[in-house]
Scaffold this motif. Sequence first.
Motif, PDB file in Angstrom:
ATOM      1  N   LEU A  20      38.081 -34.917 -21.241  1.00 34.08           N
ATOM      2  CA  LEU A  20      36.858 -35.553 -21.726  1.00 34.08           C
ATOM      3  C   LEU A  20      37.092 -37.038 -21.974  1.00 34.08           C
ATOM      4  CD1 LEU A  20      33.962 -35.414 -22.782  1.00 34.08           C
ATOM      5  CD2 LEU A  20      34.867 -34.630 -24.975  1.00 34.08           C
ATOM      6  N   TYR A  21      38.179 -37.363 -22.652  1.00 38.87           N
ATOM      7  CA  TYR A  21      38.470 -38.768 -22.955  1.00 38.87           C
ATOM      8  C   TYR A  21      38.907 -39.541 -21.709  1.00 38.87           C
ATOM      9  CZ  TYR A  21      37.948 -38.397 -27.997  1.00 38.87           C
ATOM     10  OH  TYR A  21      37.420 -38.244 -29.263  1.00 38.87           O
ATOM     11  N   ASN A  22      39.354 -38.842 -20.708  1.00 44.03           N
ATOM     12  CA  ASN A  22      39.726 -39.504 -19.459  1.00 44.03           C
ATOM     13  C   ASN A  22      38.483 -40.043 -18.738  1.00 44.03           C
ATOM     14  OD1 ASN A  22      41.640 -40.264 -17.372  1.00 44.03           O
ATOM     15  ND2 ASN A  22      40.738 -38.621 -16.153  1.00 44.03           N
ATOM     16  N   TYR A  23      37.352 -39.366 -18.947  1.00 47.86           N
ATOM     17  CA  TYR A  23      36.106 -39.783 -18.299  1.00 47.86           C
ATOM     18  C   TYR A  23      35.264 -40.683 -19.204  1.00 47.86           C
ATOM     19  CZ  TYR A  23      36.699 -36.703 -14.286  1.00 47.86           C
ATOM     20  OH  TYR A  23      37.162 -36.109 -13.133  1.00 47.86           O
ATOM     21  N   PHE A  24      35.279 -40.411 -20.495  1.00 54.19           N
ATOM     22  CA  PHE A  24      34.455 -41.180 -21.426  1.00 54.19           C
ATOM     23  C   PHE A  24      35.294 -41.555 -22.637  1.00 54.19           C
ATOM     24  CE2 PHE A  24      31.710 -38.254 -19.100  1.00 54.19           C
ATOM     25  CZ  PHE A  24      30.784 -39.131 -18.559  1.00 54.19           C
ATOM     26  N   GLN A  25      35.366 -42.837 -22.934  1.00 51.82           N
ATOM     27  CA  GLN A  25      36.323 -43.297 -23.942  1.00 51.82           C
ATOM     28  C   GLN A  25      35.932 -42.907 -25.370  1.00 51.82           C
ATOM     29  OE1 GLN A  25      36.082 -47.511 -23.047  1.00 51.82           O
ATOM     30  NE2 GLN A  25      34.954 -47.913 -24.936  1.00 51.82           N
ATOM     31  N   ASP A  26      34.632 -42.669 -25.605  1.00 51.04           N
ATOM     32  CA  ASP A  26      34.217 -42.252 -26.943  1.00 51.04           C
ATOM     33  C   ASP A  26      32.843 -41.590 -26.862  1.00 51.04           C
ATOM     34  OD1 ASP A  26      32.400 -44.357 -26.662  1.00 51.04           O
ATOM     35  OD2 ASP A  26      33.615 -45.737 -27.831  1.00 51.04           O
ATOM     36  N   LYS A  27      32.379 -41.099 -27.997  1.00 49.32           N
ATOM     37  CA  LYS A  27      31.102 -40.374 -28.031  1.00 49.32           C
ATOM     38  C   LYS A  27      29.930 -41.289 -27.699  1.00 49.32           C
ATOM     39  CE  LYS A  27      29.475 -38.860 -32.002  1.00 49.32           C
ATOM     40  NZ  LYS A  27      29.258 -38.022 -33.204  1.00 49.32           N
ATOM     41  N   GLN A  28      29.994 -42.526 -28.168  1.00 45.52           N
ATOM     42  CA  GLN A  28      28.901 -43.447 -27.882  1.00 45.52           C
ATOM     43  C   GLN A  28      28.793 -43.707 -26.380  1.00 45.52           C
ATOM     44  OE1 GLN A  28      28.402 -47.028 -30.300  1.00 45.52           O
ATOM     45  NE2 GLN A  28      28.031 -48.210 -28.437  1.00 45.52           N
ATOM     46  N   GLY A  29      29.936 -43.908 -25.726  1.00 43.21           N
ATOM     47  CA  GLY A  29      29.921 -44.119 -24.292  1.00 43.21           C
ATOM     48  C   GLY A  29      29.367 -42.923 -23.546  1.00 43.21           C
ATOM     49  N   LEU A  30      29.714 -41.731 -24.012  1.00 43.79           N
ATOM     50  CA  LEU A  30      29.199 -40.499 -23.400  1.00 43.79           C
ATOM     51  C   LEU A  30      27.692 -40.394 -23.597  1.00 43.79           C
ATOM     52  CD1 LEU A  30      29.434 -37.703 -22.135  1.00 43.79           C
ATOM     53  CD2 LEU A  30      30.245 -36.840 -24.341  1.00 43.79           C
ATOM     54  N   PHE A  31      27.223 -40.720 -24.785  1.00 45.83           N
ATOM     55  CA  PHE A  31      25.790 -40.631 -25.076  1.00 45.83           C
ATOM     56  C   PHE A  31      24.993 -41.619 -24.218  1.00 45.83           C
ATOM     57  CE2 PHE A  31      21.986 -41.473 -27.697  1.00 45.83           C
ATOM     58  CZ  PHE A  31      21.531 -40.168 -27.868  1.00 45.83           C
ATOM     59  N   ILE A  32      25.490 -42.831 -24.097  1.00 41.74           N
ATOM     60  CA  ILE A  32      24.802 -43.838 -23.282  1.00 41.74           C
ATOM     61  C   ILE A  32      24.816 -43.419 -21.809  1.00 41.74           C
ATOM     62  CG2 ILE A  32      24.870 -46.225 -22.469  1.00 41.74           C
ATOM     63  CD1 ILE A  32      23.801 -45.936 -25.287  1.00 41.74           C
ATOM     64  N   ALA A  33      25.921 -42.856 -21.347  1.00 40.37           N
ATOM     65  CA  ALA A  33      25.989 -42.376 -19.963  1.00 40.37           C
ATOM     66  C   ALA A  33      24.978 -41.266 -19.724  1.00 40.37           C
ATOM     67  CB  ALA A  33      27.404 -41.885 -19.650  1.00 40.37           C
ATOM     68  N   LEU A  34      24.786 -40.415 -20.729  1.00 40.15           N
ATOM     69  CA  LEU A  34      23.807 -39.339 -20.615  1.00 40.15           C
ATOM     70  C   LEU A  34      22.393 -39.909 -20.510  1.00 40.15           C
ATOM     71  CD1 LEU A  34      23.253 -36.289 -20.661  1.00 40.15           C
ATOM     72  CD2 LEU A  34      23.215 -36.412 -23.160  1.00 40.15           C
ATOM     73  N   ILE A  35      22.103 -40.949 -21.289  1.00 38.18           N
ATOM     74  CA  ILE A  35      20.790 -41.586 -21.210  1.00 38.18           C
ATOM     75  C   ILE A  35      20.597 -42.221 -19.834  1.00 38.18           C
ATOM     76  CG2 ILE A  35      19.312 -43.407 -22.151  1.00 38.18           C
ATOM     77  CD1 ILE A  35      20.694 -42.978 -24.836  1.00 38.18           C
ATOM     78  N   HIS A  36      21.648 -42.880 -19.332  1.00 37.00           N
ATOM     79  CA  HIS A  36      21.581 -43.463 -17.991  1.00 37.00           C
ATOM     80  C   HIS A  36      21.206 -42.390 -16.966  1.00 37.00           C
ATOM     81  CE1 HIS A  36      22.635 -47.690 -17.873  1.00 37.00           C
ATOM     82  NE2 HIS A  36      23.596 -47.505 -18.762  1.00 37.00           N
ATOM     83  N   GLN A  37      21.840 -41.241 -17.078  1.00 32.67           N
ATOM     84  CA  GLN A  37      21.586 -40.171 -16.107  1.00 32.67           C
ATOM     85  C   GLN A  37      20.150 -39.666 -16.200  1.00 32.67           C
ATOM     86  OE1 GLN A  37      22.994 -36.059 -16.748  1.00 32.67           O
ATOM     87  NE2 GLN A  37      24.171 -36.310 -14.860  1.00 32.67           N
ATOM     88  N   LEU A  38      19.679 -39.447 -17.415  1.00 32.55           N
ATOM     89  CA  LEU A  38      18.353 -38.867 -17.596  1.00 32.55           C
ATOM     90  C   LEU A  38      17.235 -39.858 -17.286  1.00 32.55           C
ATOM     91  CD1 LEU A  38      18.928 -36.774 -20.835  1.00 32.55           C
ATOM     92  CD2 LEU A  38      18.654 -35.927 -18.516  1.00 32.55           C
ATOM     93  N   THR A  39      17.528 -41.145 -17.397  1.00 29.60           N
ATOM     94  CA  THR A  39      16.501 -42.154 -17.118  1.00 29.60           C
ATOM     95  C   THR A  39      16.679 -42.774 -15.735  1.00 29.60           C
ATOM     96  OG1 THR A  39      17.834 -43.904 -18.172  1.00 29.60           O
ATOM     97  CG2 THR A  39      16.252 -42.730 -19.566  1.00 29.60           C
ATOM     98  N   GLN A  40      17.514 -42.169 -14.926  1.00 31.75           N
ATOM     99  CA  GLN A  40      17.843 -42.753 -13.621  1.00 31.75           C
ATOM    100  C   GLN A  40      16.603 -42.951 -12.745  1.00 31.75           C
ATOM    101  OE1 GLN A  40      20.603 -40.434 -11.323  1.00 31.75           O
ATOM    102  NE2 GLN A  40      20.984 -42.072  -9.848  1.00 31.75           N
ATOM    103  N   ASN A  41      15.724 -41.964 -12.696  1.00 33.71           N
ATOM    104  CA  ASN A  41      14.541 -42.075 -11.834  1.00 33.71           C
ATOM    105  C   ASN A  41      13.644 -43.226 -12.250  1.00 33.71           C
ATOM    106  OD1 ASN A  41      15.347 -39.860 -10.319  1.00 33.71           O
ATOM    107  ND2 ASN A  41      14.145 -38.409 -11.507  1.00 33.71           N
ATOM    108  N   ASN A  42      13.361 -43.312 -13.551  1.00 35.57           N
ATOM    109  CA  ASN A  42      12.515 -44.397 -14.030  1.00 35.57           C
ATOM    110  C   ASN A  42      13.196 -45.748 -13.857  1.00 35.57           C
ATOM    111  OD1 ASN A  42      10.386 -42.745 -14.808  1.00 35.57           O
ATOM    112  ND2 ASN A  42      11.167 -42.455 -16.878  1.00 35.57           N
ATOM    113  N   SER A  43      14.496 -45.786 -14.094  1.00 33.11           N
ATOM    114  CA  SER A  43      15.230 -47.046 -13.955  1.00 33.11           C
ATOM    115  C   SER A  43      15.203 -47.543 -12.513  1.00 33.11           C
ATOM    116  CB  SER A  43      16.678 -46.872 -14.424  1.00 33.11           C
ATOM    117  OG  SER A  43      16.730 -46.569 -15.802  1.00 33.11           O
ATOM    118  N   GLN A  44      15.437 -46.645 -11.572  1.00 31.99           N
ATOM    119  CA  GLN A  44      15.419 -47.036 -10.168  1.00 31.99           C
ATOM    120  C   GLN A  44      14.042 -47.533  -9.753  1.00 31.99           C
ATOM    121  OE1 GLN A  44      16.862 -43.575  -8.057  1.00 31.99           O
ATOM    122  NE2 GLN A  44      19.000 -44.165  -8.292  1.00 31.99           N
ATOM    123  N   LEU A  45      13.005 -46.914 -10.293  1.00 31.53           N
ATOM    124  CA  LEU A  45      11.646 -47.324  -9.978  1.00 31.53           C
ATOM    125  C   LEU A  45      11.386 -48.754 -10.427  1.00 31.53           C
ATOM    126  CD1 LEU A  45       8.790 -46.486  -8.993  1.00 31.53           C
ATOM    127  CD2 LEU A  45       8.328 -45.746 -11.342  1.00 31.53           C
TER     128      LEU A  45
END
Length: 213
Positions: free
Chosen positions: A54-79
């Motif tokens: 887990l820490y090899n992919y995401f350095q901390d919980k905040q980074g993981l949470f922001i990455a999750l938001i990036h993933q879930l908002t990907q469609n709107n962001s690309q638009l």
Amino acid sequence: MVNRSTPPQSSNPEKPDKAQAILAGALPVFTKHGYAAASMDRIASAAGVSKPTLYNYFQDKQGLFIALIHQLTQNNSQLILSLPTEPDLQTPPEQVLRQMATAVLEEFANNPALLTLMRLIIGESERFPELAQTHVREIIKPLMERLSLYLASQPQLKLSDPVVAARIFTGSLVHYLIIQNILHGSEILPLERDRMVNGLIQLLTAGEAEGAV
């Protein structure tokens, strides 16, 4: 370590992408326990990976949470990030803005996880201001800047302040989502989505309509 805000991509398509598995496992943990109580141990267990992985992919919980938001908002962001920043004579701004507003509201309607994350960010913003600021800095700011550039590149709209217009556009959509969905006000303050979108577009394109008279 990977960038804390960008979900890493798998280099081997034949193997399961552990980063995506971690994000998939993290979502229900954040949803059930909230940000504060969503420990990395719980997330690792839910994702079926070891804590070192887990820490090899995401350095901390905040980074993981922001990455999750990036993933879930990907469609709107690309638009939004695909909006042109030069005058577009082929597609009227009214059509572009209408499609964008409708797509954003549909995305939230069809993906309850987005509303859950919005609740979490708002609810945890006082205890974790850095988390909220990172969300604004890394996700909202680039989208607002791109939308502002698009509005500024459409002189037919006759907008005196494209930055304010971009805030009005996005703020109206967020306010609609908060009242209708997060605060459960759809029966108290009913407003059909299409009526909301039509009114918003008419407001932003009023200058264009006046110029055509």
